[in-house]
Each structure stands twice: as C-alpha cells, then as structure tokens.
Write a protein that holds these residues in place. Structure first.
Motif, PDB file in Angstrom:
ATOM      1  N   GLY A  50     -43.239 -43.085 -36.884  1.00 51.44           N
ATOM      2  CA  GLY A  50     -44.655 -43.194 -37.162  1.00 51.44           C
ATOM      3  C   GLY A  50     -45.460 -43.023 -35.904  1.00 51.44           C
ATOM      4  N   SER A  51     -46.597 -43.723 -35.813  1.00 50.73           N
ATOM      5  CA  SER A  51     -47.476 -43.562 -34.659  1.00 50.73           C
ATOM      6  C   SER A  51     -47.138 -44.534 -33.540  1.00 50.73           C
ATOM      7  N   GLU A  52     -46.087 -45.332 -33.714  1.00 48.72           N
ATOM      8  CA  GLU A  52     -45.747 -46.326 -32.714  1.00 48.72           C
ATOM      9  C   GLU A  52     -44.294 -46.172 -32.277  1.00 48.72           C
ATOM     10  N   LEU A  53     -44.062 -46.313 -31.005  1.00 48.18           N
ATOM     11  CA  LEU A  53     -42.733 -46.275 -30.421  1.00 48.18           C
ATOM     12  C   LEU A  53     -42.676 -47.355 -29.355  1.00 48.18           C
ATOM     13  N   SER A  54     -41.468 -47.820 -29.030  1.00 47.14           N
ATOM     14  CA  SER A  54     -41.371 -48.821 -27.980  1.00 47.14           C
ATOM     15  C   SER A  54     -41.745 -48.195 -26.635  1.00 47.14           C
ATOM     16  N   GLU A  55     -42.156 -49.030 -25.710  1.00 50.78           N
ATOM     17  CA  GLU A  55     -42.636 -48.537 -24.421  1.00 50.78           C
ATOM     18  C   GLU A  55     -41.637 -47.602 -23.757  1.00 50.78           C
ATOM     19  N   TYR A  56     -40.369 -48.009 -23.687  1.00 52.45           N
ATOM     20  CA  TYR A  56     -39.408 -47.194 -22.959  1.00 52.45           C
ATOM     21  C   TYR A  56     -38.852 -46.042 -23.783  1.00 52.45           C
ATOM     22  N   ALA A  57     -39.009 -46.070 -25.097  1.00 53.60           N
ATOM     23  CA  ALA A  57     -38.737 -44.870 -25.886  1.00 53.60           C
ATOM     24  C   ALA A  57     -39.770 -43.812 -25.560  1.00 53.60           C
ATOM     25  N   ILE A  58     -41.024 -44.223 -25.415  1.00 57.28           N
ATOM     26  CA  ILE A  58     -42.089 -43.296 -25.044  1.00 57.28           C
ATOM     27  C   ILE A  58     -41.840 -42.747 -23.637  1.00 57.28           C
ATOM     28  N   LYS A  59     -41.498 -43.605 -22.704  1.00 52.54           N
ATOM     29  CA  LYS A  59     -41.278 -43.154 -21.329  1.00 52.54           C
ATOM     30  C   LYS A  59     -40.071 -42.216 -21.241  1.00 52.54           C
ATOM     31  N   ALA A  60     -39.030 -42.494 -22.024  1.00 47.36           N
ATOM     32  CA  ALA A  60     -37.869 -41.600 -22.047  1.00 47.36           C
ATOM     33  C   ALA A  60     -38.267 -40.226 -22.571  1.00 47.36           C
ATOM     34  N   ALA A  61     -39.069 -40.190 -23.638  1.00 50.00           N
ATOM     35  CA  ALA A  61     -39.530 -38.919 -24.188  1.00 50.00           C
ATOM     36  C   ALA A  61     -40.419 -38.186 -23.197  1.00 50.00           C
ATOM     37  N   TYR A  62     -41.237 -38.929 -22.469  1.00 48.33           N
ATOM     38  CA  TYR A  62     -42.066 -38.321 -21.435  1.00 48.33           C
ATOM     39  C   TYR A  62     -41.197 -37.658 -20.370  1.00 48.33           C
ATOM     40  N   LEU A  63     -40.137 -38.319 -19.918  1.00 47.97           N
ATOM     41  CA  LEU A  63     -39.291 -37.749 -18.882  1.00 47.97           C
ATOM     42  C   LEU A  63     -38.718 -36.413 -19.333  1.00 47.97           C
ATOM     43  N   TYR A  64     -38.314 -36.344 -20.593  1.00 47.54           N
ATOM     44  CA  TYR A  64     -37.818 -35.080 -21.129  1.00 47.54           C
ATOM     45  C   TYR A  64     -38.898 -34.008 -21.079  1.00 47.54           C
ATOM     46  N   ASN A  65     -40.096 -34.363 -21.499  1.00 50.86           N
ATOM     47  CA  ASN A  65     -41.180 -33.390 -21.528  1.00 50.86           C
ATOM     48  C   ASN A  65     -41.700 -33.058 -20.132  1.00 50.86           C
ATOM     49  N   PHE A  66     -41.619 -33.997 -19.201  1.00 50.46           N
ATOM     50  CA  PHE A  66     -41.949 -33.659 -17.821  1.00 50.46           C
ATOM     51  C   PHE A  66     -41.037 -32.529 -17.343  1.00 50.46           C
ATOM     52  N   ALA A  67     -39.753 -32.627 -17.663  1.00 53.22           N
ATOM     53  CA  ALA A  67     -38.801 -31.598 -17.250  1.00 53.22           C
ATOM     54  C   ALA A  67     -39.146 -30.242 -17.851  1.00 53.22           C
ATOM     55  N   LYS A  68     -39.731 -30.243 -19.038  1.00 50.83           N
ATOM     56  CA  LYS A  68     -40.111 -28.999 -19.697  1.00 50.83           C
ATOM     57  C   LYS A  68     -41.322 -28.350 -19.047  1.00 50.83           C
ATOM     58  N   PHE A  69     -42.210 -29.161 -18.485  1.00 54.23           N
ATOM     59  CA  PHE A  69     -43.483 -28.653 -18.005  1.00 54.23           C
ATOM     60  C   PHE A  69     -43.643 -28.722 -16.484  1.00 54.23           C
TER      61      PHE A  69
END
Length: 212
Positions: A50-69
C-alpha cells in the motif's frame, strides 16, 4: 548462485525491522518507484503493497534506486561483469530487508553484493557505502578516507552538508526524504540523474537549492 554476503548474528532479535510505519515523502511518483524495487520478495506481503512501508524497507528500496540513477566513472569496475558492491558500516539497521530488496536484481547486468563491515575498513573498494546512525561520530574520518574515490556515500544524519556524504536520509513527520550534496558528488566523480535530483532536497556550496 546468489550474490549476497549475509550477516551471521549472535542476536538476530536485536536487528528486527522497525515496527513503526513511514509514509513516502517527496512525491506521489515515489510509491511505484519504491514498490517496484521492493517487489514480491519474502517479507513484503500485501500489507507492504500500500502507501506505507517500514522506514528501512523504504531506505533499502532507495539504495537500489540510487544505484539505478547514479553513474560511476568508467574505471570504477574491473570489468563489465563486476558486481556493484554495497557496504553497510557499523550496526546493521536493515536486518534482512536490504538483501530481500536486492535479491535477483542487477544494474546493467551487474549483480549486487552486500557486505556488513566494521570501521576501520577499506571502503574504497565499494561503490555504495551506507553509514548508519551508529557511526555518526566517525563520519568525518570515514568520508576523509574516501576522498577522491568514486564511492556513493549515504548517511542518515541531521544534514547532508554536515556529514559531507553524497546522499543523506532524513525523517520528517514520519516521512523518509533524502538530500543530495552536489559538491560531494562532484568530488567523488559521480553523475546523479536529474530524475533523482527532482525528488531530492539539493545542496550546492552548502546552500539549499530551490524550495527544498
């Protein structure tokens, strides 16, 4: 073959994912951006879609997307098949979340390798270095040791310009946001996509650019 170095922990309970829930902050565009990274990996059931994720699930997803961009210099990797390596320095706040997020994913056919390391360690061999809050007092020494190296440093301090890292996570009103320090990125010879910068709070010469 799986490309992960999993942590063996004597007390796994001490590294449980955060129980509170955080709403994605910067833009409504970030939700599919993050969920695509998280995907259907174990531990991300319907409640996480949904629209909510745990803090470190969000940060983990960010790290993946940082690598993409983020673009590293051409001489960063030994060859075209070399993995993209991530170091988590100090106490690991992710638990299994980072491994789950990166499981089966790659960037330009480069698999991810995640290692948990203690300072002091040779961090110049990694492409991404995540410096958690447990290492906040050591950040000046860590960033100094990485001067001139093409390493994407990611911290979670009060302000990116204080840490001298390239990217910094901040949590405001239970929203995970991130800051980018252009000067630190340039010193590390990293090119950050404008698509990523559009979602960030950008600093240049120690000053916030735009509205933030």
């Amino acid at each position: 073959m799986r490309h992960f170095h999993r942590r063996m922990d004597a007390n796994p309970a001490s590294h449980k994912p955060a129980r509170c829930w955080f709403v994605v902050g910067c833009s409504c565009l970030l939700l599919p951006f993050l969920l695509m990274a998280v995907g259907p990996s174990p531990g991300f059931g319907p409640e996480a879609q949904g629209s909510e994720l745990s803090e470190y699930a969000i940060k983990a997803a960010y790290l993946y997307n940082f690598a993409k961009f983020v673009e590293w210099p051409s001489d960063t990797f030994a060859d075209k098949n070399a993995p993209l390596t991530i170091a988590v320095v100090g106490n690991d706040p992710f638990g299994p979340l980072l491994d789950q997020c990166l499981n089966g994913k790659n960037i330009n056919n480069r698999p991810f390798v995640v290692q948990r390391v203690k300072w002091p360690a040779d961090l110049r061999k990694f492409q991404i270095v995540f410096i958690g809050s447990s290492e906040e007092r050591r950040i000046p020494k860590i960033t100094e040791s990485l001067q001139g190296a093409p390493v994407l440093t990611v911290s979670e301090t009060e302000l990116v310009t204080r840490s001298k890292c390239v990217i910094n996570f901040v949590v405001e009103a239970q929203k995970v946001r991130f800051e980018v320090d252009i000067d630190s990125a340039e010193q590390a010879r990293l090119k950050i996509s404008s698509k990523l910068l559009m979602l960030a709070r950008v600093f240049k010469d120690g000053r916030l650019q735009g509205k933030g």
